[in-house]
Design a protein around this motif. Sequence first.
Motif, PDB file in Angstrom:
ATOM      1  N   LEU A 181       0.931  -1.092   0.191  1.00 40.20           N
ATOM      2  CA  LEU A 181       0.119   0.003  -0.084  1.00 40.20           C
ATOM      3  C   LEU A 181       0.832   1.313  -0.112  1.00 40.20           C
ATOM      4  N   ALA A 182       1.894   1.279   0.837  1.00 39.66           N
ATOM      5  CA  ALA A 182       2.851   2.420   0.734  1.00 39.66           C
ATOM      6  C   ALA A 182       3.471   2.661  -0.626  1.00 39.66           C
ATOM      7  N   TRP A 183       3.941   1.503  -1.078  1.00 37.81           N
ATOM      8  CA  TRP A 183       4.619   1.703  -2.826  1.00 37.81           C
ATOM      9  C   TRP A 183       3.657   2.202  -3.510  1.00 37.81           C
ATOM     10  N   GLU A 184       2.194   1.731  -3.354  1.00 31.09           N
ATOM     11  CA  GLU A 184       1.213   2.485  -4.406  1.00 31.09           C
ATOM     12  C   GLU A 184       1.072   4.002  -4.297  1.00 31.09           C
ATOM     13  N   ARG A 185       0.904   4.131  -2.957  1.00 28.82           N
ATOM     14  CA  ARG A 185       0.493   5.700  -2.706  1.00 28.82           C
ATOM     15  C   ARG A 185       1.683   6.448  -3.021  1.00 28.82           C
ATOM     16  N   THR A 186       2.706   6.103  -2.590  1.00 32.23           N
ATOM     17  CA  THR A 186       4.146   7.003  -2.884  1.00 32.23           C
ATOM     18  C   THR A 186       4.387   7.024  -4.466  1.00 32.23           C
ATOM     19  N   SER A 187       4.280   5.685  -5.107  1.00 34.42           N
ATOM     20  CA  SER A 187       4.722   5.786  -6.428  1.00 34.42           C
ATOM     21  C   SER A 187       3.698   6.216  -7.506  1.00 34.42           C
ATOM     22  N   SER A 188       2.333   6.334  -6.955  1.00 38.88           N
ATOM     23  CA  SER A 188       1.273   7.143  -7.830  1.00 38.88           C
ATOM     24  C   SER A 188       0.903   8.443  -7.325  1.00 38.88           C
ATOM     25  N   ALA A 189       1.547   9.273  -6.567  1.00 37.88           N
ATOM     26  CA  ALA A 189       1.174  10.663  -6.195  1.00 37.88           C
ATOM     27  C   ALA A 189       1.579  11.577  -7.315  1.00 37.88           C
ATOM     28  N   SER A 190       0.595  12.341  -7.232  1.00 38.17           N
ATOM     29  CA  SER A 190       0.353  13.268  -8.612  1.00 38.17           C
ATOM     30  C   SER A 190       0.346  14.703  -8.273  1.00 38.17           C
ATOM     31  N   GLU A 191       0.838  15.580  -9.310  1.00 41.11           N
ATOM     32  CA  GLU A 191       0.751  17.002  -9.173  1.00 41.11           C
ATOM     33  C   GLU A 191       0.393  17.748 -10.568  1.00 41.11           C
ATOM     34  N   TYR A 192      -0.975  17.552 -10.738  1.00 38.02           N
ATOM     35  CA  TYR A 192      -1.429  17.875 -11.962  1.00 38.02           C
ATOM     36  C   TYR A 192      -0.875  19.005 -12.745  1.00 38.02           C
ATOM     37  N   GLU A 193      -0.943  20.038 -11.949  1.00 38.62           N
ATOM     38  CA  GLU A 193      -0.795  21.439 -12.374  1.00 38.62           C
ATOM     39  C   GLU A 193       0.700  21.804 -11.960  1.00 38.62           C
ATOM     40  N   GLN A 194       1.550  21.009 -11.350  1.00 37.66           N
ATOM     41  CA  GLN A 194       2.905  21.330 -11.211  1.00 37.66           C
ATOM     42  C   GLN A 194       3.749  20.789 -11.990  1.00 37.66           C
ATOM     43  N   VAL A 195       3.301  19.683 -13.085  1.00 37.59           N
ATOM     44  CA  VAL A 195       4.509  19.102 -13.812  1.00 37.59           C
ATOM     45  C   VAL A 195       3.692  19.006 -15.171  1.00 37.59           C
ATOM     46  N   PRO A 196       4.736  18.856 -16.218  1.00 37.21           N
ATOM     47  CA  PRO A 196       4.150  18.703 -17.572  1.00 37.21           C
ATOM     48  C   PRO A 196       3.839  17.266 -17.923  1.00 37.21           C
ATOM     49  N   ASP A 197       2.860  17.328 -19.009  1.00 34.49           N
ATOM     50  CA  ASP A 197       2.271  15.724 -19.385  1.00 34.49           C
ATOM     51  C   ASP A 197       3.493  14.854 -19.741  1.00 34.49           C
ATOM     52  N   ARG A 198       4.378  15.300 -20.326  1.00 33.39           N
ATOM     53  CA  ARG A 198       5.255  14.392 -20.639  1.00 33.39           C
ATOM     54  C   ARG A 198       5.917  13.176 -19.533  1.00 33.39           C
ATOM     55  N   GLU A 199       6.404  12.323 -19.795  1.00 34.68           N
ATOM     56  CA  GLU A 199       6.749  11.134 -18.842  1.00 34.68           C
ATOM     57  C   GLU A 199       8.080  11.636 -18.145  1.00 34.68           C
ATOM     58  N   LEU A 200       8.101  11.699 -16.653  1.00 36.10           N
ATOM     59  CA  LEU A 200       9.022  12.100 -16.086  1.00 36.10           C
ATOM     60  C   LEU A 200       9.711  10.838 -15.064  1.00 36.10           C
ATOM     61  N   ARG A 201      10.979  10.894 -14.790  1.00 31.89           N
ATOM     62  CA  ARG A 201      11.421   9.848 -14.017  1.00 31.89           C
ATOM     63  C   ARG A 201      11.611  10.110 -12.435  1.00 31.89           C
ATOM     64  N   TRP A 202      10.754   9.389 -11.965  1.00 33.29           N
ATOM     65  CA  TRP A 202      10.883   9.431 -10.536  1.00 33.29           C
ATOM     66  C   TRP A 202      11.622   8.288  -9.533  1.00 33.29           C
ATOM     67  N   ARG A 203      12.213   8.738  -8.608  1.00 28.68           N
ATOM     68  CA  ARG A 203      12.997   7.798  -7.746  1.00 28.68           C
ATOM     69  C   ARG A 203      12.494   7.830  -6.366  1.00 28.68           C
ATOM     70  N   PHE A 204      12.602   6.570  -5.747  1.00 27.13           N
ATOM     71  CA  PHE A 204      11.776   6.488  -4.268  1.00 27.13           C
ATOM     72  C   PHE A 204      12.990   5.865  -3.475  1.00 27.13           C
ATOM     73  N   LEU A 205      12.934   6.405  -2.050  1.00 23.26           N
ATOM     74  CA  LEU A 205      13.549   5.923  -0.889  1.00 23.26           C
ATOM     75  C   LEU A 205      12.827   5.358   0.244  1.00 23.26           C
ATOM     76  N   ALA A 206      13.560   4.552   1.012  1.00 22.96           N
ATOM     77  CA  ALA A 206      13.026   4.179   2.457  1.00 22.96           C
ATOM     78  C   ALA A 206      14.065   4.459   3.130  1.00 22.96           C
ATOM     79  N   GLU A 207      13.652   5.245   4.481  1.00 21.78           N
ATOM     80  CA  GLU A 207      14.676   5.788   5.172  1.00 21.78           C
ATOM     81  C   GLU A 207      14.425   5.456   6.738  1.00 21.78           C
ATOM     82  N   GLU A 208      15.181   5.437   7.612  1.00 24.68           N
ATOM     83  CA  GLU A 208      15.224   5.283   9.096  1.00 24.68           C
ATOM     84  C   GLU A 208      14.338   6.285   9.478  1.00 24.68           C
TER      85      GLU A 208
END
Length: 418
Positions: A181-208
């Motif tokens: 569930l955490a991965w789905e929510r983190t990886s699918s988070a969106s910002e419609y008005e803040q980013v262009p429509d083209r595909e962008l590369r996102w990276r993800f971390l787990a931290e202490e």
Amino acid sequence: MTAPDPNAQVVFVGYNAAYLRAIDGKVPSGSVVVIEEPDIIRKRELQDAASRFDCLERIVAAGYQQSSEALDLAAGLAAERPVAAVVPGLEYAVPAAAALAEKLGLPGATEEAAQALRDKARLREVSAAGGVRNPRWREVFGPEDILEFAGDGPVVVKPANRQASVGVQLLDSVDAEGAALAWERTSSASEYEQVPDRELRWRFLAEERLQGPEFSIEALVRDGEVVFENVTAKSVIEGPHPVELGHLLPAPLDDDTQAAFATAIRRLVAATGFRTGILHAEWILTEEGPTLVECAGRCPGDYLIDLVDLAYDTKIRLTLIDLLAGRPVSLPSAARRTSAIRFLAAEPGTVTEVSGLETAKGLPGVHDAEVDVVVGQEVRPWASSWDRAGHVIATGPDAAGTLRRVLDADAAIRIATD
């Protein structure tokens, strides 16, 4: 502070209405050019933005988010009119602004530092190598990585290169279902008005997940030297999404803690190779000392620049332009008062009534009070900074009095929902 050259232009990468509003009438008419993504111009209806500010000459459409298109404008911009400074207007504009400044031979963050500031994994590596305290972390590519990293302990799951707490989750413990569930929510988070429509590369971390009070440092830097710094105490909401609830500055700290933060920000500047501009570094004060959460290379949001200006009698946005133009600046060494902000919350649902705004505005020490929702609008649970319902800002002679004033203003406003 020297006056801006009326014959030169200031180039902003990323449209920031709050910044433009603050400098409008204080810089020459038509002296600002903004570079913005074509998709964002369309989504935010910025086609006529130049008519909203006397200082804004035009908006130039070009890609800058994970794109070098804006860099190709350098020669044309300089040929039309001398460029005095390049300012990162938004979080996603930091690398492009640094690259454009370097290409034009102007002061800036440097491309290398800007890339580290826009990628938390890269920032962890370079800052730790420079002696900055960091939490234990790893890059993750799916729920299995989260589960393996967390073990039985609490964990933070977040994007490495997003903004505004988007996709950030605090988990007390993780099992297979929770990791998925955490991965789905983190990886699918969106910002419609803040980013262009083209595909962008996102990276993800787990931290202490660290324990301790949270702070930020707002610092102006010239040629790698910190010339102004402020420490802000911040509060966040409880639960899985650490959205900021309020800020108080300068933070009431003892001398040893103040010195520890001063050392930490200077190590961070040196480690990243940051040269000139502004930093907004977030920390958790653990038993071992200040531990880095993340750092941005642009003016912070959450009205923090307005709070700094109120507390120190400064004009940070104008000062930043002067720094990035290589002009001399004069900055105070101590605050003259304290300032605070509290963000308004409401129960999730449809807004049925808003009351108490004028009462809040009339309370002692209150400088601003705004409600950002209207009757009939839906209020969502807070998952990022975009979900807050408004804010109140107050000042006072000391931290305790200012905090009391801002909480009184918060309490005076009622947002009823169904």
